[in-house]
Design a protein around this motif. Structure first.
Motif, PDB file in Angstrom:
ATOM      1  N   GLY A   1       0.823  -1.202   0.000  1.00  0.00           N
ATOM      2  CA  GLY A   1       0.000   0.000   0.000  1.00  0.00           C
ATOM      3  C   GLY A   1       0.858   1.253   0.000  1.00  0.00           C
ATOM      4  O   GLY A   1       1.958   1.283  -0.562  1.00  0.00           O
ATOM      5  N   GLY A   2       0.362   2.295   0.671  1.00  0.00           N
ATOM      6  CA  GLY A   2       0.980   3.619   0.608  1.00  0.00           C
ATOM      7  C   GLY A   2       0.213   4.448  -0.406  1.00  0.00           C
ATOM      8  O   GLY A   2      -0.158   3.945  -1.476  1.00  0.00           O
ATOM      9  N   LYS A   3      -0.062   5.703  -0.060  1.00  0.00           N
ATOM     10  CA  LYS A   3      -0.886   6.534  -0.939  1.00  0.00           C
ATOM     11  C   LYS A   3      -0.332   6.623  -2.350  1.00  0.00           C
ATOM     12  O   LYS A   3      -1.061   6.513  -3.335  1.00  0.00           O
ATOM     13  CB  LYS A   3      -1.053   7.927  -0.333  1.00  0.00           C
ATOM     14  N   GLY A   4       0.960   6.831  -2.460  1.00  0.00           N
ATOM     15  CA  GLY A   4       1.552   6.955  -3.788  1.00  0.00           C
ATOM     16  C   GLY A   4       1.416   5.686  -4.603  1.00  0.00           C
ATOM     17  O   GLY A   4       0.984   5.703  -5.759  1.00  0.00           O
ATOM     18  N   ALA A   5       1.777   4.561  -3.988  1.00  0.00           N
ATOM     19  CA  ALA A   5       1.702   3.282  -4.693  1.00  0.00           C
ATOM     20  C   ALA A   5       0.265   2.954  -5.063  1.00  0.00           C
ATOM     21  O   ALA A   5      -0.005   2.484  -6.178  1.00  0.00           O
ATOM     22  CB  ALA A   5       2.302   2.183  -3.824  1.00  0.00           C
ATOM     23  N   ASN A   6      -0.673   3.191  -4.143  1.00  0.00           N
ATOM     24  CA  ASN A   6      -2.079   2.907  -4.444  1.00  0.00           C
ATOM     25  C   ASN A   6      -2.569   3.725  -5.633  1.00  0.00           C
ATOM     26  O   ASN A   6      -3.268   3.213  -6.522  1.00  0.00           O
ATOM     27  CB  ASN A   6      -2.964   3.226  -3.236  1.00  0.00           C
ATOM     28  N   GLN A   7      -2.229   5.006  -5.655  1.00  0.00           N
ATOM     29  CA  GLN A   7      -2.682   5.872  -6.746  1.00  0.00           C
ATOM     30  C   GLN A   7      -2.067   5.452  -8.069  1.00  0.00           C
ATOM     31  O   GLN A   7      -2.733   5.473  -9.116  1.00  0.00           O
ATOM     32  CB  GLN A   7      -2.367   7.328  -6.406  1.00  0.00           C
ATOM     33  N   ALA A   8      -0.809   5.047  -8.034  1.00  0.00           N
ATOM     34  CA  ALA A   8      -0.156   4.586  -9.259  1.00  0.00           C
ATOM     35  C   ALA A   8      -0.811   3.307  -9.774  1.00  0.00           C
ATOM     36  O   ALA A   8      -1.064   3.158 -10.979  1.00  0.00           O
ATOM     37  CB  ALA A   8       1.334   4.357  -9.002  1.00  0.00           C
ATOM     38  N   VAL A   9      -1.102   2.392  -8.876  1.00  0.00           N
ATOM     39  CA  VAL A   9      -1.739   1.134  -9.277  1.00  0.00           C
ATOM     40  C   VAL A   9      -3.145   1.392  -9.827  1.00  0.00           C
ATOM     41  O   VAL A   9      -3.551   0.795 -10.834  1.00  0.00           O
ATOM     42  CB  VAL A   9      -1.766   0.146  -8.096  1.00  0.00           C
ATOM     43  N   ALA A  10      -3.880   2.289  -9.181  1.00  0.00           N
ATOM     44  CA  ALA A  10      -5.223   2.621  -9.678  1.00  0.00           C
ATOM     45  C   ALA A  10      -5.158   3.187 -11.087  1.00  0.00           C
ATOM     46  O   ALA A  10      -5.988   2.842 -11.945  1.00  0.00           O
ATOM     47  CB  ALA A  10      -5.902   3.610  -8.735  1.00  0.00           C
ATOM     48  N   ALA A  11      -4.190   4.060 -11.344  1.00  0.00           N
ATOM     49  CA  ALA A  11      -4.036   4.630 -12.685  1.00  0.00           C
ATOM     50  C   ALA A  11      -3.666   3.547 -13.690  1.00  0.00           C
ATOM     51  O   ALA A  11      -4.244   3.462 -14.785  1.00  0.00           O
ATOM     52  CB  ALA A  11      -2.981   5.730 -12.667  1.00  0.00           C
ATOM     53  N   ALA A  12      -2.716   2.698 -13.313  1.00  0.00           N
ATOM     54  CA  ALA A  12      -2.255   1.661 -14.233  1.00  0.00           C
ATOM     55  C   ALA A  12      -3.351   0.645 -14.532  1.00  0.00           C
ATOM     56  O   ALA A  12      -3.522   0.218 -15.685  1.00  0.00           O
ATOM     57  CB  ALA A  12      -1.036   0.960 -13.642  1.00  0.00           C
ATOM     58  N   ARG A  13      -4.109   0.249 -13.513  1.00  0.00           N
ATOM     59  CA  ARG A  13      -5.158  -0.750 -13.730  1.00  0.00           C
ATOM     60  C   ARG A  13      -6.291  -0.209 -14.590  1.00  0.00           C
ATOM     61  O   ARG A  13      -7.042  -0.986 -15.179  1.00  0.00           O
ATOM     62  CB  ARG A  13      -5.690  -1.260 -12.387  1.00  0.00           C
ATOM     63  N   SER A  14      -6.404   1.108 -14.656  1.00  0.00           N
ATOM     64  CA  SER A  14      -7.414   1.702 -15.541  1.00  0.00           C
ATOM     65  C   SER A  14      -6.809   2.154 -16.863  1.00  0.00           C
ATOM     66  O   SER A  14      -7.400   2.950 -17.587  1.00  0.00           O
ATOM     67  CB  SER A  14      -8.122   2.871 -14.841  1.00  0.00           C
ATOM     68  N   GLY A  15      -5.618   1.663 -17.169  1.00  0.00           N
ATOM     69  CA  GLY A  15      -5.084   1.822 -18.516  1.00  0.00           C
ATOM     70  C   GLY A  15      -4.039   2.888 -18.736  1.00  0.00           C
ATOM     71  O   GLY A  15      -3.558   3.054 -19.858  1.00  0.00           O
TER      72      GLY A  15
END
Length: 306
Positions: free
Chosen positions: A39-53
């Motif tokens: 987790g971690g805010k930065g990692a979560n936001q990056a993963v959310a962006a990547a998983r949505s393309g």
């Protein structure tokens, strides 16, 4: 073409204790379950962006430890570019301890470690990243001075900057001059402006405060009440998707990352991107854990089309 996003931010290994209720001061209680997840805010936001393309870059730091290796591998598994994820030989990887009660509310304690020890050195050699990206996202789990330098470079390359001021702390006055979009939640809005959020009039006051300091677009995430958005003089509340939440961890991060994956750089589709992001967040809160609960883009689209 997919959006191109860079995230400057934190990486934490989260340990979650599920309890019936939070303990009182000095009280010992039993946990029903314990789990660990990246987790971690930065990692979560990056993963959310990547998983949505989105084509996603990560700029940050981990320790020279097993947790750091885990976090690096997790990002690489998501096809996030990690060439600028540095290894700090003097500080451990960030960690978070999360207590989650039976009502779906959580308390979080964070050890910053390598995240908080970060310096401008993490930006060395990132010119090619800034030349490629459409958006840059940062939060407050890493030093604001580094964010300021990163946002200066982003604006010099015509990149749209998004600031998630969480956890809330006094903002460097100069930083807001380089912020295009700011996204606090209700609590953070009150802490940062001193204005108690009670109704849309108070939200308008909060937006006015940030806009006077140079931020053109203000969003306030309101949980089950939706998202308030002020783009210049255009003010509205966009309704949420109501679901039964079991764990709110990473809901806000999912919102920011997934919205950025859909957003036009001129913000011309802002309302549509917010709706997409709210749907993504509604899926996140129905699962346990931070990063494991973040949906894939096709899952969000399927949910939107129901």
């Amino acid at each position: 073409m997919a959006n191109r996003v860079a995230v400057l931010g934190s990486l934490n290994v989260d340990t979650t204790y599920q309890v019936v209720r939070f303990p009182e001061p000095g009280e010992t209680i039993s946990a029903q379950q314990r789990s660990s997840a990246p987790g971690g805010k930065g990692a979560n936001q990056a993963v959310a962006a990547a998983r949505s393309g989105a084509k996603t870059y990560f700029i940050g730091a981990v320790g020279n430890d097993d947790e750091g290796k885990l976090m690096r591998q997790c990002l690489e598994d998501e096809r996030i570019y990690t060439a600028h994820l540095t290894t700090d030989m003097n500080h451990g990887t960030g960690t978070a301890l999360i207590t989650l009660n039976s009502e779906g509310q959580n308390d979080i304690m964070v050890y910053g470690g390598a995240n908080q020890a970060m310096t401008d050195a993490v930006l060395n050699g990132t010119d090619q990243v800034f030349e490629d990206i459409d958006f840059m996202i940062a939060q407050f789990e890493t030093p604001q001075a580094v964010t300021l330098e990163a946002f200066k470079r982003a604006k010099a390359h015509g990149v749209m900057t998004i600031l998630n001021p969480a956890p809330a702390s006094e903002i460097l006055p100069e930083l807001l001059q380089y912020v295009d979009v700011i996204i606090p939640n209700e609590t953070e809005s009150e802490v940062l402006t001193g204005i108690k959020l009670t109704d849309q009039a108070s939200m308008d006051q909060i937006a006015d405060t940030f806009q006077r300091q140079g931020v053109k677009t203000v969003m306030i995430t309101l949980g089950e009440r939706g998202v308030y958005c002020a783009k210049g003089d255009d003010r509205q509340i966009i309704e949420p998707f109501l679901v039964k939440a079991v764990d709110p961890t990473a809901a806000g991060d999912t919102f920011i990352g997934s919205m950025t994956s859909q957003l036009n750089p001129d913000l011309s589709n802002l309302a549509e991107a917010i709706t997409y992001a709210q749907r993504a967040s509604s899926l996140t809160v129905q699962k346990y854990g931070a990063m494991p609960s973040i949906p894939m883009g096709f899952e969000v689209e399927e949910a939107l089309n129901k």
